[in-house]
Design an enzyme around this catalytic site. Structure first.
Site, short mmCIF file in Angstrom:
data_model
loop_
_atom_site.label_atom_id
_atom_site.label_comp_id
_atom_site.label_asym_id
_atom_site.label_seq_id
_atom_site.Cartn_x
_atom_site.Cartn_y
_atom_site.Cartn_z
N ARG A 2 47.13 33.03 39.14
CA ARG A 2 46.20 32.09 39.76
C ARG A 2 45.93 30.92 38.83
O ARG A 2 45.45 31.12 37.72
CB ARG A 2 44.86 32.79 39.97
CG ARG A 2 44.79 33.59 41.22
CD ARG A 2 43.34 33.85 41.53
NE ARG A 2 43.10 35.28 41.59
CZ ARG A 2 41.90 35.81 41.47
NH1 ARG A 2 40.85 35.05 41.24
NH2 ARG A 2 41.76 37.10 41.55
N ARG A 6 37.64 28.43 40.30
CA ARG A 6 36.29 27.93 39.99
C ARG A 6 36.16 27.27 38.62
O ARG A 6 35.15 26.62 38.35
CB ARG A 6 35.27 29.06 40.10
CG ARG A 6 34.94 29.41 41.54
CD ARG A 6 34.24 30.74 41.64
NE ARG A 6 35.18 31.80 41.30
CZ ARG A 6 34.84 33.09 41.18
NH1 ARG A 6 33.60 33.45 41.34
NH2 ARG A 6 35.76 33.99 40.89
N ARG A 15 35.79 23.70 47.63
CA ARG A 15 35.36 25.01 48.14
C ARG A 15 34.03 24.87 48.88
O ARG A 15 33.85 25.45 49.95
CB ARG A 15 35.25 25.95 46.95
CG ARG A 15 34.61 27.26 47.17
CD ARG A 15 35.64 28.28 47.61
NE ARG A 15 35.11 29.61 47.34
CZ ARG A 15 34.07 30.12 47.97
NH1 ARG A 15 33.46 29.42 48.92
NH2 ARG A 15 33.65 31.33 47.67
N ASP A 52 45.72 33.99 49.47
CA ASP A 52 45.24 35.22 48.82
C ASP A 52 46.07 36.40 49.30
O ASP A 52 46.57 36.40 50.43
CB ASP A 52 43.76 35.47 49.13
CG ASP A 52 43.16 36.47 48.14
OD1 ASP A 52 42.74 36.03 47.05
OD2 ASP A 52 43.17 37.68 48.44
N TYR A 128 43.03 47.74 48.31
CA TYR A 128 41.88 47.02 48.87
C TYR A 128 41.62 47.43 50.32
O TYR A 128 40.47 47.53 50.75
CB TYR A 128 42.10 45.50 48.80
CG TYR A 128 42.06 44.98 47.38
CD1 TYR A 128 40.84 44.69 46.76
CD2 TYR A 128 43.22 44.78 46.65
CE1 TYR A 128 40.79 44.22 45.46
CE2 TYR A 128 43.18 44.30 45.34
CZ TYR A 128 41.96 44.03 44.75
OH TYR A 128 41.91 43.57 43.47
O1 CP3 Z 1 46.12 29.43 41.83
C1 CP3 Z 1 46.24 29.65 43.02
O2 CP3 Z 1 45.97 28.82 43.87
C2 CP3 Z 1 46.83 30.97 43.45
C3 CP3 Z 1 46.20 31.55 44.62
C4 CP3 Z 1 45.78 33.00 44.51
C5 CP3 Z 1 44.48 33.46 44.83
N1 CP3 Z 1 44.48 34.82 44.79
C6 CP3 Z 1 43.32 32.62 45.21
C7 CP3 Z 1 41.97 33.15 44.90
C8 CP3 Z 1 46.56 34.11 44.17
C9 CP3 Z 1 47.98 34.17 43.67
C10 CP3 Z 1 45.73 35.26 44.37
C11 CP3 Z 1 46.20 36.63 44.19
C12 CP3 Z 1 45.24 37.73 44.29
N2 CP3 Z 1 44.12 37.84 45.08
C13 CP3 Z 1 45.41 38.96 43.62
C14 CP3 Z 1 46.60 39.34 42.75
C15 CP3 Z 1 46.56 38.66 41.42
C16 CP3 Z 1 45.36 38.95 40.59
O3 CP3 Z 1 44.64 38.02 40.28
O4 CP3 Z 1 45.18 40.13 40.24
C17 CP3 Z 1 44.31 39.78 43.96
C18 CP3 Z 1 44.05 41.17 43.44
C19 CP3 Z 1 43.52 39.07 44.92
C20 CP3 Z 1 42.30 39.54 45.61
C21 CP3 Z 1 41.13 38.73 45.23
N3 CP3 Z 1 40.92 37.43 45.63
C22 CP3 Z 1 40.06 39.10 44.37
C23 CP3 Z 1 39.93 40.43 43.68
C24 CP3 Z 1 39.20 37.99 44.30
C25 CP3 Z 1 37.86 37.93 43.59
C26 CP3 Z 1 38.02 37.62 42.16
C27 CP3 Z 1 37.31 36.35 41.80
O5 CP3 Z 1 37.65 35.78 40.75
O6 CP3 Z 1 36.40 35.94 42.51
C28 CP3 Z 1 39.78 36.95 45.05
C29 CP3 Z 1 39.25 35.61 45.23
C30 CP3 Z 1 40.17 34.48 44.91
N4 CP3 Z 1 41.47 34.34 45.32
C31 CP3 Z 1 39.80 33.32 44.19
C32 CP3 Z 1 40.93 32.47 44.19
C33 CP3 Z 1 41.03 31.10 43.61
C34 CP3 Z 1 38.42 33.09 43.60
C35 CP3 Z 1 37.44 32.70 44.70
C36 CP3 Z 1 36.95 31.30 44.53
O7 CP3 Z 1 37.18 30.71 43.48
O8 CP3 Z 1 36.35 30.74 45.44
#
Ligand code: CP3
Length: 321
Positions: A2, A6, A15, A52, A128
């Protein structure tokens, strides 16, 4: 990994404008913008689609929402009856905005910059779907795999098929590389690795190779330790992305022809300064003599100062110039 998120003020404002995280994922104009923000700022060599891994369960019809400041929530599915309510035929339609995002991003990226599409690997997505949220070690899915192997086999078959369709459509829309995120691979007991991690991944790799033989497929089996070599051999991935706890052994032990990606501890990116510089240089040194794609061992965390990311790009570019 990622790279959006944020830690970037421009992401936070996008967002806020989009509403919820899912609204952002499903708005192609905004999701394309979120994909491009880190590229504009830092000039990475590749962009990763903003989406995601949980969009596949959403596409299957499972309820999904993101709790502010906490993370994903799903209505848990724990038995065959729960699976029967899903609608595998509807996935591509329900996630169609993602493919539009891919088309838009591809059209705005410079030609030489690669676009990475992605999905979660079946095991990680299943964790999940079953727990309904992230837990410290994803034990509920492990317990379900022992308690009800036939439920788990059905869930895996469903996820393999949905994921192949989803990734195939990303490639058709313009994704040039695919990464499969298996964030929870390290939590699978040795006796279940073959069935829960290797086989479903190999099936996805096999199906995509047949349709798109030239698209590199990167696997990210996080914290797999000594089983990385078996993962590569069983799944046929083109490259393996490794976590910070796996990277030293991976670079020391994997055959020199194996393409390795990643490994920098995201907390070094939070620290910055000499800690970041030393960790980066050590990683680059350890990777000498093999094809290596510089990357982190996991996603960028929200408290990361953006200037540290810019500094990291400078360090890597000057070291490999
Ligand atoms: O950089 C990018 O744009 C990549 C996009 C991307 C996201 N999620 C966006 C996201 C990718 C490649 C993912 C993968 C993802 N999502 C995984 C596998 C990789 C890893 O990080 O382990 C997993 C387990 C998820 C499920 C998920 N999505 C979780 C557990 C969370 C909460 C964690 C958090 O930091 O809040 C998310 C939310 C998420 N997905 C965010 C982003 C940018 C954060 C939410 C936000 O910033 O609004």
């Amino acid at each position: 990994m990622r790279q959006a998120g944020r830690y970037l003020p421009e992401y936070r404002s996008l967002r806020a404008k989009a509403g919820s995280f899912l609204d952002l994922c499903f708005n192609p104009e905004f999701a394309a913008e979120a994909t491009l923000q880190p590229i504009r700022r830092f000039g990475f060599d590749a962009a990763i689609l903003f989406a995601d891994i949980l969009l596949v369960p959403y596409g299957l019809g499972q309820n999904l929402w993101f709790e502010e400041g906490e993370g994903p929530r799903l209505e848990p599915i724990t038995d065959i009856l729960g699976l029967e309510k899903l609608q595998p035929g509807k996935v591509l339609e329900r996630v169609a905005p993602v493919f539009e995002t891919v088309r838009r991003v591809r059209a705005s990226l410079p030609k030489e910059m690669a676009l990475i599409g992605f999905a979660g690997a079946p095991w990680t997505v299943a964790t999940y779907m079953i727990a309904g949220r992230g837990t410290p070690d994803q034990a509920p899915a492990r317990e379900a795999a022992y308690r009800d192997p036939s439920f788990f086999a059905s869930l895996n078959a469903l996820l393999v098929e949905a994921t192949v369709g989803y990734l195939d459509a990303q490639i058709e829309a313009g994704a040039e590389i695919i990464q499969l995120f298996d964030t929870w691979a390290g939590s699978v007991p040795a006796d279940l690795l073959e069935a829960l991690v290797f086989q479903p991944t190999a099936q996805i790799v096999g199906a995509l190779r047949e349709r798109h033989p030239k698209v590199p497929l990167i696997g990210f089996p996080r914290n797999l330790g000594g089983r990385l070599h078996a993962y590569i051999a069983s799944t046929g991935v083109s490259a393996v992305s490794v976590s910070s706890s796996d990277v030293n052994n991976a670079l020391a032990d994997l055959p020199a022809k194996v393409v390795v990606q990643g490994g920098l501890d995201p907390s070094d990116l939070v620290k910055g300064g000499a800690a970041l510089e030393n960790a980066t240089r050590e990683l680059l040194k350890a990777a000498r003599g093999r094809p290596y794609i510089f990357n982190l061992g996991h996603g960028i965390v929200p408290q990361t100062p953006p200037e540290n990311v810019a500094r990291l790009v400078e360090i890597v570019r000057s070291a490999s110039a």
